[in-house]
Write a protein that holds these residues in place. Sequence first.
Motif, short mmCIF file in Angstrom:
data_model
loop_
_atom_site.label_atom_id
_atom_site.label_comp_id
_atom_site.label_asym_id
_atom_site.label_seq_id
_atom_site.Cartn_x
_atom_site.Cartn_y
_atom_site.Cartn_z
N SER A 52 -1.03 -5.31 9.27
CA SER A 52 -1.73 -5.19 8.37
C SER A 52 -2.67 -6.38 8.13
O SER A 52 -2.55 -7.02 8.69
N GLY A 53 -3.09 -6.15 6.97
CA GLY A 53 -4.19 -7.12 6.62
C GLY A 53 -3.30 -8.98 6.41
O GLY A 53 -3.08 -9.37 5.47
N THR A 54 -2.16 -7.81 5.29
CA THR A 54 -1.13 -8.48 4.65
C THR A 54 0.13 -9.10 5.66
O THR A 54 0.01 -10.09 5.52
N THR A 77 -2.54 -12.42 7.13
CA THR A 77 -2.83 -13.01 5.29
C THR A 77 -1.15 -14.39 5.67
O THR A 77 -1.37 -15.54 5.20
N TYR A 83 -7.37 -11.36 -3.42
CA TYR A 83 -6.41 -10.17 -3.08
C TYR A 83 -6.28 -9.99 -1.54
O TYR A 83 -7.11 -10.26 -0.93
N HIS A 84 -4.62 -11.12 -1.22
CA HIS A 84 -5.24 -10.99 0.10
C HIS A 84 -3.81 -10.66 1.13
O HIS A 84 -2.98 -10.61 1.90
N GLY A 85 -3.05 -9.15 0.29
CA GLY A 85 -1.79 -8.31 0.19
C GLY A 85 -1.06 -8.43 -0.14
O GLY A 85 -1.10 -9.33 -0.67
N GLU A 90 -11.47 -15.57 -0.54
CA GLU A 90 -12.34 -13.56 -0.42
C GLU A 90 -13.98 -14.09 0.43
O GLU A 90 -14.07 -14.32 -0.90
N ASN A 98 -12.15 -7.63 -4.31
CA ASN A 98 -10.98 -6.49 -4.98
C ASN A 98 -10.80 -7.30 -6.13
O ASN A 98 -9.97 -7.19 -6.66
N ASP A 106 -10.18 -14.70 4.94
CA ASP A 106 -10.26 -13.52 4.61
C ASP A 106 -11.46 -12.36 4.94
O ASP A 106 -11.41 -12.55 3.76
N VAL A 112 -10.65 -9.77 6.42
CA VAL A 112 -9.89 -8.53 5.54
C VAL A 112 -11.26 -7.30 5.97
O VAL A 112 -11.57 -6.50 6.65
N ILE A 113 -11.79 -7.38 4.88
CA ILE A 113 -12.60 -6.60 4.51
C ILE A 113 -14.03 -6.68 5.40
O ILE A 113 -15.03 -6.21 5.69
N LYS A 143 -7.93 -3.57 8.78
CA LYS A 143 -9.15 -3.25 8.50
C LYS A 143 -10.32 -2.56 9.65
O LYS A 143 -9.84 -1.74 10.31
N1 PMP Z 1 -6.73 -8.77 2.90
C1 PMP Z 1 -8.02 -8.35 2.28
C2 PMP Z 1 -9.82 -8.79 1.04
C3 PMP Z 1 -7.92 -6.86 1.67
O1 PMP Z 1 -9.02 -6.24 0.94
C4 PMP Z 1 -6.87 -6.29 1.61
C5 PMP Z 1 -6.41 -5.01 1.37
N2 PMP Z 1 -6.96 -4.54 0.71
C6 PMP Z 1 -5.53 -7.30 2.49
C7 PMP Z 1 -5.93 -9.08 2.85
C8 PMP Z 1 -4.37 -6.63 2.87
O2 PMP Z 1 -4.47 -5.38 3.90
P1 PMP Z 1 -3.45 -4.41 4.17
O3 PMP Z 1 -3.46 -3.08 2.95
O4 PMP Z 1 -3.89 -4.42 5.98
O5 PMP Z 1 -2.09 -4.94 4.24
#
Ligand code: PMP
Length: 424
Positions: free
Chosen positions: A118-120, A123, A146-148, A206, A211, A239, A241-242, A267
């Motif tokens: 996951s993104g969580t 990070t 937001y980094h998770g 980001e 977010n 980050d 992730v997006i 993602k």
């Molecule tokens: N980083 C960013 C920039 C995100 O937008 C998100 C989730 N929207 C995350 C990390 C966390 O990712 P995840 O929901 O897959 O844990």
Amino acid sequence: MVKGGTSILSENIWKDALKYFAGGVNSPVRAAVKPSPFYSLSGKGAYIYTEDNKRYIDYVLGYGPLILGHENEYVKNKVIEQIEKGWIFGTPSKSEVELAKKITSHMNSVEKIRFVNSGTEATMNAIRLARGFTKREKILKFNGNYHGAHDYALIDAGSAATEFGVPDSEGIPKEVLNTVVICEYNDLNCVEKKLKTEEIAGVIVEPVMGNMGVVPPNENFLKGLRELTRTYNSLLIFDEVITGFRLSLAGAQGYYGVSADITTLGKIIGGGFPIGAIGGKREIIDMFTPSGKVFNAGTFNANPVSMTAGLATIEVLERENVIEKTVSVAKSIAEELDNIPVPHVINRVQNMFQIFFGVSKVTNATEAKKANKDQYIKFHINMLNNGVFIPPSQYESIFTSLAHYDDYVINETIDAIKKSRSGI
Ligand code: PMP
């Protein structure tokens, strides 16, 4: 099939869900759809179909992964082929090497990768890696980024953390809080001051804030972060992730021409299946176990289904000019939104955008919070009633997909915007 409207069957499922789940859901933003969330049954192309036999054009797209739209035929067939062979082995599989080759071929700053789920996780491990590499403890993050959902990220966090009034989560030890330093997005002076006065392992950002609605970096913000982190021997963590494989095939780094030391992905690179990744220069990623002493492991790390779906998705991105097409859809929709005769500002970067009512500029989280959320929610509900699903929270991004590159879908959306603008 009925377009939009209220949902009786979904309401019944919701009543049961409230008995079993905190707030009725397993991820908070899903509860933001009022009066109750609709329950999705299937997705095809640009559309979601619900348990109530309703159809919505989907601009949420799983909160980012579905850049090809729902149930893309090519990705689906590759995933089915993989599933017929098995889906977890507890050993490496070739698919992880193929996906790593693909990602590193597009992102210059990513020489090696660790796949997580996951993104969580991405990070969380990127932060641990930055600490391990620099032997420093503090991390600088930005208000509203937001980094998770882990301890080091839930401080002044955007997304659902802001939507539900908990940008600073309870349950985080104060020792952890003391290691996270905050600046306002786009404020290089603050970053310089903190880097000068505190021993900061890494700056996580980001590159486009997705977010708090969408907030672009000011010209020179990312370049400034690059220079400052270099000057003060701190690592720059993007980050993505997006933004990875969304803004360009080389992510925000390709789009803005700035290279990070560590990149987190998620993602899109999983094609809609669970994934996260930490990428960077060889000497940094090699600090992960077993070659180094920064521990990371996972039963589901690099699972072949996510690897296969991600690889297939990137192949379609390369073959079909997907990013250009999604940008052209985003432009058309954003232009129509701009015709809404209520004061507003629209922030758009490529194929991600958001409208903020009642304000004339949004350059950071503090300004995003000044936008009229009630007007946004009214607009979201009107859109749902007219058959279009945009995020149920001001603090998310509207996304477009390849499947939206279709005159019928675009015209239907434009029609819905025209019908939805009264009464907000
Ligand atoms: N980083 C960013 C920039 C995100 O937008 C998100 C989730 N929207 C995350 C990390 C966390 O990712 P995840 O929901 O897959 O844990």
